[in-house]
Design a protein around this motif. Structure first.
Motif, PDB file in Angstrom:
ATOM      1  N   GLY A 266       0.772  -1.229   0.000  1.00 20.40           N
ATOM      2  CA  GLY A 266       0.000   0.000   0.000  1.00 20.40           C
ATOM      3  C   GLY A 266       0.805   1.282   0.000  1.00 20.40           C
ATOM      4  O   GLY A 266       0.248   2.371   0.151  1.00 20.40           O
ATOM      5  N   TRP A 267       2.105   1.181  -0.181  1.00 18.29           N
ATOM      6  CA  TRP A 267       2.963   2.357  -0.117  1.00 18.29           C
ATOM      7  C   TRP A 267       3.224   2.992  -1.486  1.00 18.29           C
ATOM      8  O   TRP A 267       3.607   4.150  -1.569  1.00 18.29           O
ATOM      9  N   GLY A 268       3.039   2.257  -2.568  1.00 22.14           N
ATOM     10  CA  GLY A 268       3.446   2.721  -3.892  1.00 22.14           C
ATOM     11  C   GLY A 268       2.833   4.037  -4.325  1.00 22.14           C
ATOM     12  O   GLY A 268       3.543   4.979  -4.671  1.00 22.14           O
ATOM     13  N   LEU A 269       1.503   4.117  -4.350  1.00 17.48           N
ATOM     14  CA  LEU A 269       0.844   5.355  -4.775  1.00 17.48           C
ATOM     15  C   LEU A 269       1.131   6.495  -3.811  1.00 17.48           C
ATOM     16  O   LEU A 269       1.342   7.638  -4.225  1.00 17.48           O
ATOM     17  N   TRP A 270       1.145   6.189  -2.517  1.00 15.53           N
ATOM     18  CA  TRP A 270       1.420   7.227  -1.526  1.00 15.53           C
ATOM     19  C   TRP A 270       2.812   7.809  -1.743  1.00 15.53           C
ATOM     20  O   TRP A 270       3.000   9.033  -1.762  1.00 15.53           O
ATOM     21  N   LEU A 271       3.806   6.931  -1.924  1.00 12.48           N
ATOM     22  CA  LEU A 271       5.172   7.404  -2.152  1.00 12.48           C
ATOM     23  C   LEU A 271       5.278   8.209  -3.440  1.00 12.48           C
ATOM     24  O   LEU A 271       5.912   9.268  -3.463  1.00 12.48           O
ATOM     25  N   ALA A 272       4.673   7.704  -4.509  1.00 21.48           N
ATOM     26  CA  ALA A 272       4.734   8.423  -5.789  1.00 21.48           C
ATOM     27  C   ALA A 272       4.141   9.822  -5.640  1.00 21.48           C
ATOM     28  O   ALA A 272       4.677  10.789  -6.178  1.00 21.48           O
ATOM     29  N   ARG A 273       3.048   9.929  -4.911  1.00 19.16           N
ATOM     30  CA  ARG A 273       2.408  11.236  -4.689  1.00 19.16           C
ATOM     31  C   ARG A 273       3.327  12.153  -3.878  1.00 19.16           C
ATOM     32  O   ARG A 273       3.465  13.337  -4.170  1.00 19.16           O
TER      33      ARG A 273
END
Length: 154
Positions: free
Chosen positions: A113-120
């Protein structure tokens, strides 16, 4: 999704700009693509921590495409003015609205669950278009290039 097939090898950047990089990828090419993106982004003028952050954001997006988006994807990298853009598309089943609307940092004990948060967090802007035929994420990073600062007089 747009009328352009995101995996079409002839696809150009959405604004018609010739891409700096246009590549398909799958699990076997993630590392290679990351290195190629790094070289292209650096040549376009991104450097230091900004370069590291942008490449990490892209790595998260291509990893998500492989893991959750059908196992393969298409990446386009281009520069318009003083902004570097990256578009990552896949053919997976899409991302749910609740997940797309989530802006809170994932709990530290959660492995996923970290991918989109990190990209943002690591890009200047992130736009997501998702549906049953796939997901396209566009991120950007400013290159700076504003006017030279005026030296103090005195």
């Amino acid at each position: 999704m747009s009328d352009i097939d995101p995996l079409a090898p002839t696809a150009v950047a959405p604004d018609g700009t010739p891409p700096l990089l246009a590549q398909t990828f799958d699990a076997d090419r993630v590392t290679e693509i990351r290195h190629t993106v790094t070289a292209c982004a650096e040549a376009a003028g991104l450097d230091g921590t900004r370069l590291d952050d942008f490449v990490l954001a892209i790595n998260e997006l291509i990893t998500n495409a492989v893991r959750h988006g059908g196992g393969r994807g298409w990446l386009r990298l281009w520069r318009t003015g003083q902004t570097l853009y990256c578009l990552v598309s896949d053919t997976g089943g899409g991302i749910g609205t609740a997940r797309l609307d989530e802006r809170r940092r994932p709990a530290p004990e959660i492995a996923g669950g970290w991918g989109l948060w990190l990209a943002r967090q690591l890009s200047d802007e992130m736009l997501v278009e998702s549906g049953p035929e796939g997901t396209t994420v566009r991120i950007s990073a400013g290159l700076g290039g504003g006017p030279e600062p005026t030296p103090p007089s005195g």
